[in-house]
Scaffold this motif. Sequence first.
Motif, PDB file in Angstrom:
ATOM      1  N   GLN A   1       0.829  -1.207   0.000  1.00 21.47           N
ATOM      2  CA  GLN A   1       0.000   0.000   0.000  1.00 21.47           C
ATOM      3  C   GLN A   1       0.862   1.254   0.000  1.00 21.47           C
ATOM      4  OE1 GLN A   1      -2.711  -0.275   3.307  1.00 21.47           O
ATOM      5  NE2 GLN A   1      -4.029  -1.799   2.311  1.00 21.47           N
ATOM      6  N   ARG A   2       1.951   1.215   0.757  1.00 23.67           N
ATOM      7  CA  ARG A   2       2.852   2.369   0.758  1.00 23.67           C
ATOM      8  C   ARG A   2       3.506   2.555  -0.613  1.00 23.67           C
ATOM      9  NH1 ARG A   2       4.185   0.325   5.958  1.00 23.67           N
ATOM     10  NH2 ARG A   2       6.161  -0.528   5.176  1.00 23.67           N
ATOM     11  N   LEU A   3       3.861   1.444  -1.269  1.00 21.47           N
ATOM     12  CA  LEU A   3       4.424   1.538  -2.615  1.00 21.47           C
ATOM     13  C   LEU A   3       3.451   2.215  -3.576  1.00 21.47           C
ATOM     14  CD1 LEU A   3       6.177  -1.921  -3.243  1.00 21.47           C
ATOM     15  CD2 LEU A   3       7.262   0.300  -2.880  1.00 21.47           C
ATOM     16  N   ASP A   4       2.179   1.909  -3.376  1.00 22.55           N
ATOM     17  CA  ASP A   4       1.147   2.477  -4.244  1.00 22.55           C
ATOM     18  C   ASP A   4       0.759   3.896  -3.837  1.00 22.55           C
ATOM     19  OD1 ASP A   4       1.081   0.079  -5.605  1.00 22.55           O
ATOM     20  OD2 ASP A   4      -0.623  -0.716  -4.474  1.00 22.55           O
ATOM     21  N   GLY A   5       1.366   4.386  -2.758  1.00 25.52           N
ATOM     22  CA  GLY A   5       1.045   5.724  -2.288  1.00 25.52           C
ATOM     23  C   GLY A   5      -0.336   5.823  -1.684  1.00 25.52           C
ATOM     24  N   ASP A   6      -0.857   4.690  -1.177  1.00 26.11           N
ATOM     25  CA  ASP A   6      -2.215   4.678  -0.633  1.00 26.11           C
ATOM     26  C   ASP A   6      -2.266   3.808   0.624  1.00 26.11           C
ATOM     27  OD1 ASP A   6      -4.919   5.062  -0.365  1.00 26.11           O
ATOM     28  OD2 ASP A   6      -5.475   3.537  -1.849  1.00 26.11           O
ATOM     29  N   PRO A   7      -1.568   4.218   1.695  1.00 27.46           N
ATOM     30  CA  PRO A   7      -1.552   3.392   2.913  1.00 27.46           C
ATOM     31  C   PRO A   7      -2.880   3.445   3.657  1.00 27.46           C
ATOM     32  CG  PRO A   7      -0.358   5.439   3.274  1.00 27.46           C
ATOM     33  CD  PRO A   7      -0.747   5.425   1.831  1.00 27.46           C
ATOM     34  N   ARG A   8      -3.621   2.347   3.592  1.00 29.46           N
ATOM     35  CA  ARG A   8      -4.953   2.329   4.201  1.00 29.46           C
ATOM     36  C   ARG A   8      -4.983   1.575   5.528  1.00 29.46           C
ATOM     37  NH1 ARG A   8      -5.373   1.328  -0.997  1.00 29.46           N
ATOM     38  NH2 ARG A   8      -5.775  -0.906  -0.710  1.00 29.46           N
ATOM     39  N   ILE A   9      -3.938   0.844   5.845  1.00 31.56           N
ATOM     40  CA  ILE A   9      -3.846   0.162   7.143  1.00 31.56           C
ATOM     41  C   ILE A   9      -2.720   0.807   7.936  1.00 31.56           C
ATOM     42  CG2 ILE A   9      -3.461  -2.033   8.332  1.00 31.56           C
ATOM     43  CD1 ILE A   9      -4.363  -3.459   5.794  1.00 31.56           C
ATOM     44  N   ARG A  10      -2.986   1.140   9.183  1.00 33.92           N
ATOM     45  CA  ARG A  10      -1.938   1.695  10.039  1.00 33.92           C
ATOM     46  C   ARG A  10      -2.029   1.051  11.421  1.00 33.92           C
ATOM     47  NH1 ARG A  10      -3.922   7.716  11.958  1.00 33.92           N
ATOM     48  NH2 ARG A  10      -6.080   7.137  12.483  1.00 33.92           N
ATOM     49  N   ILE A  11      -0.877   0.924  12.047  1.00 33.05           N
ATOM     50  CA  ILE A  11      -0.777   0.351  13.389  1.00 33.05           C
ATOM     51  C   ILE A  11      -0.427   1.474  14.346  1.00 33.05           C
ATOM     52  CG2 ILE A  11       0.255  -1.438  14.830  1.00 33.05           C
ATOM     53  CD1 ILE A  11      -1.113  -2.555  12.364  1.00 33.05           C
ATOM     54  N   ARG A  12      -1.248   1.670  15.358  1.00 34.16           N
ATOM     55  CA  ARG A  12      -0.987   2.690  16.369  1.00 34.16           C
ATOM     56  C   ARG A  12      -0.629   1.968  17.655  1.00 34.16           C
ATOM     57  NH1 ARG A  12       0.152   7.045  14.150  1.00 34.16           N
ATOM     58  NH2 ARG A  12      -0.888   8.489  15.599  1.00 34.16           N
ATOM     59  N   GLY A  13       0.675   1.747  17.863  1.00 37.12           N
ATOM     60  CA  GLY A  13       1.157   1.047  19.040  1.00 37.12           C
ATOM     61  C   GLY A  13       1.380   1.964  20.222  1.00 37.12           C
ATOM     62  N   ASN A  14       1.560   1.345  21.406  1.00 37.28           N
ATOM     63  CA  ASN A  14       1.718   2.106  22.649  1.00 37.28           C
ATOM     64  C   ASN A  14       0.565   3.091  22.850  1.00 37.28           C
ATOM     65  OD1 ASN A  14       4.015   0.816  23.396  1.00 37.28           O
ATOM     66  ND2 ASN A  14       5.421   2.506  22.993  1.00 37.28           N
ATOM     67  N   ARG A  15      -0.639   2.637  22.543  1.00 40.89           N
ATOM     68  CA  ARG A  15      -1.801   3.513  22.665  1.00 40.89           C
ATOM     69  C   ARG A  15      -2.785   2.941  23.682  1.00 40.89           C
ATOM     70  NH1 ARG A  15       1.196   5.538  19.096  1.00 40.89           N
ATOM     71  NH2 ARG A  15       0.572   7.364  17.878  1.00 40.89           N
ATOM     72  N   GLN A  16      -3.288   3.828  24.529  1.00 40.96           N
ATOM     73  CA  GLN A  16      -4.358   3.491  25.463  1.00 40.96           C
ATOM     74  C   GLN A  16      -5.568   4.307  25.066  1.00 40.96           C
ATOM     75  OE1 GLN A  16      -4.427   1.262  28.211  1.00 40.96           O
ATOM     76  NE2 GLN A  16      -6.607   1.760  28.062  1.00 40.96           N
ATOM     77  N   LEU A  17      -6.635   3.650  24.669  1.00 38.63           N
ATOM     78  CA  LEU A  17      -7.861   4.361  24.320  1.00 38.63           C
ATOM     79  C   LEU A  17      -8.530   4.843  25.598  1.00 38.63           C
ATOM     80  CD1 LEU A  17      -9.001   2.000  21.471  1.00 38.63           C
ATOM     81  CD2 LEU A  17      -8.417   4.411  21.212  1.00 38.63           C
ATOM     82  N   THR A  18      -8.804   6.121  25.667  1.00 37.37           N
ATOM     83  CA  THR A  18      -9.271   6.736  26.912  1.00 37.37           C
ATOM     84  C   THR A  18     -10.734   7.168  26.869  1.00 37.37           C
ATOM     85  OG1 THR A  18      -8.454   8.876  26.127  1.00 37.37           O
ATOM     86  CG2 THR A  18      -6.964   7.545  27.511  1.00 37.37           C
ATOM     87  N   ASP A  19     -11.288   7.300  25.674  1.00 33.27           N
ATOM     88  CA  ASP A  19     -12.671   7.754  25.603  1.00 33.27           C
ATOM     89  C   ASP A  19     -13.275   7.279  24.291  1.00 33.27           C
ATOM     90  OD1 ASP A  19     -14.970   9.069  26.546  1.00 33.27           O
ATOM     91  OD2 ASP A  19     -14.521  10.826  25.324  1.00 33.27           O
ATOM     92  N   VAL A  20     -14.571   7.012  24.316  1.00 34.04           N
ATOM     93  CA  VAL A  20     -15.301   6.643  23.114  1.00 34.04           C
ATOM     94  C   VAL A  20     -16.661   7.317  23.176  1.00 34.04           C
ATOM     95  CG1 VAL A  20     -16.038   4.487  24.239  1.00 34.04           C
ATOM     96  CG2 VAL A  20     -16.270   4.746  21.768  1.00 34.04           C
ATOM     97  N   GLN A  21     -17.024   7.980  22.091  1.00 27.86           N
ATOM     98  CA  GLN A  21     -18.279   8.734  22.050  1.00 27.86           C
ATOM     99  C   GLN A  21     -18.995   8.445  20.727  1.00 27.86           C
ATOM    100  OE1 GLN A  21     -19.643  10.491  24.447  1.00 27.86           O
ATOM    101  NE2 GLN A  21     -17.917  10.333  25.870  1.00 27.86           N
ATOM    102  N   PRO A  22     -20.020   7.577  20.744  1.00 26.82           N
ATOM    103  CA  PRO A  22     -20.803   7.358  19.522  1.00 26.82           C
ATOM    104  C   PRO A  22     -21.591   8.613  19.165  1.00 26.82           C
ATOM    105  CG  PRO A  22     -21.140   5.582  21.114  1.00 26.82           C
ATOM    106  CD  PRO A  22     -20.465   6.693  21.839  1.00 26.82           C
ATOM    107  N   GLY A  23     -21.682   8.885  17.904  1.00 23.43           N
ATOM    108  CA  GLY A  23     -22.441  10.034  17.429  1.00 23.43           C
ATOM    109  C   GLY A  23     -23.069   9.741  16.089  1.00 23.43           C
ATOM    110  N   PRO A  24     -23.828  10.683  15.545  1.00 29.58           N
ATOM    111  CA  PRO A  24     -24.523  10.441  14.267  1.00 29.58           C
ATOM    112  C   PRO A  24     -23.574  10.247  13.092  1.00 29.58           C
ATOM    113  CG  PRO A  24     -24.749  12.738  14.964  1.00 29.58           C
ATOM    114  CD  PRO A  24     -24.158  11.997  16.121  1.00 29.58           C
TER     115      PRO A  24
END
Length: 455
Positions: free
Chosen positions: A304-327
Amino acid sequence: MSSNALHDPSSTPLDPLSDHRIHDVIGIGFGPANLALAIALEEENTGLDALFLESSAAHTPWQSGMMLPGSDIQNHPVRDLVSLRNPRSRYSFINFLFENGRLLDHLNLPTEFPLRKEYAQYIDWVAGHFADRVEYGTRVTEVEVVPGADGPLHRVTDARGRQRYARTLVVGTGRTPYIPAPFDTVDDPRVCHLTRFLPTLDALPGTPRRIAVVGGSQSAVELTLDLSHRFPDAQITVWARSYALREKDTSPFSEEGYFPQFTAYYHRASRDAKRTLDAYMRPTNYAAADGDVLRELYVKMYEQRLDGDPRIRIRGNRQLTDVQPGPDGVRLAARETVTGETEEDHADLVVLATGFRDLGPGERQDRFPRAVAALADRFAYDADGHLRVRADYLAEPVDATVTPPLFLNGLCESTHGIGDAGSFSLLSLRAATLAGALREPAAPAATGSPLPLAA
């Protein structure tokens, strides 16, 4: 009589729809663990009257919510429901293939492990041989201890109010999904645990453009690959607490943790020693993935990076702290655990690959199996708050004279180690241990006789 005293069922009008016989054994749940037990009880000629109650409808596929195309079971096929206990059994995976005309075709597969969908077919095929011993669509809502003429009994009530009685219970419900904060307070159809993955996709009103996968496990990687195939134009973000995705420890030396000798060794260890062993064994099963899916994901991201279209990413060392569903989607807030930096993201679909709860006092644990939670105070716990479970999987009662036997099948990782972590590795040998323990009490003189209620 005090509120804590045993209820006398003779004072309650009998429901004509209820089963007033005394079963030797009632098994709650009929997944692979209790299915393996049913086989062992039959093949070892225990002569016990066993009834199994399963909340799912008949023929609901095993792991139906995660039946991903191309996914395998990460388990040698001979570690099936029976073979380590009885390699001559008609219920083996090999015999399943033979009787269904697929043995040579399967042996010719260029894969190490069986496909998950084929193993699901195997489990359904075996379960079909035990249809006379299981009641499907039966959700247990209450379990009580009541007095009987020959000692205390378990009274099991289902969602329709029907009651059944047993001298012994075997709880084989599987572990409950772990939903971490901040998702534990969210009720939104766009947020699901992996066990509900496919039904959630079916219910989505449209095609998701932004997807979040939470976790760094084998399931997280499998889900990411599957989602990238289903929705090739979607942006997929994997949120992991570790720095990067890690490969499982599949060394044959580490894999001996799935031997019965390790189970016995672990059971004898102190709680501090168990924690040390857990830290070593954890990478064999948790927060890590097999090399084949990691390589597939890495190559896909690189391309994907070769194609200039990176659609998957890994976010390591992350703690999700909040989630808010909305419209317009689900808003996520995260903190980088090393730098402390914060960031926000939005998703149309959030999949929690966050695993399951074991038994214990911790934040990721259940104190006692939820299906029989009302009985929790009848049983003994160690100084750290862990349920005391014998080597033969019997939960130790505070007073055996007023509490009938209760065994745990597939729920005892905190007392028996990694071999009890929900895999097939020691399923058949555990079933042999349970069958032997269930056979120990003297057989009743009139199995299936009308319930002899205490006066």
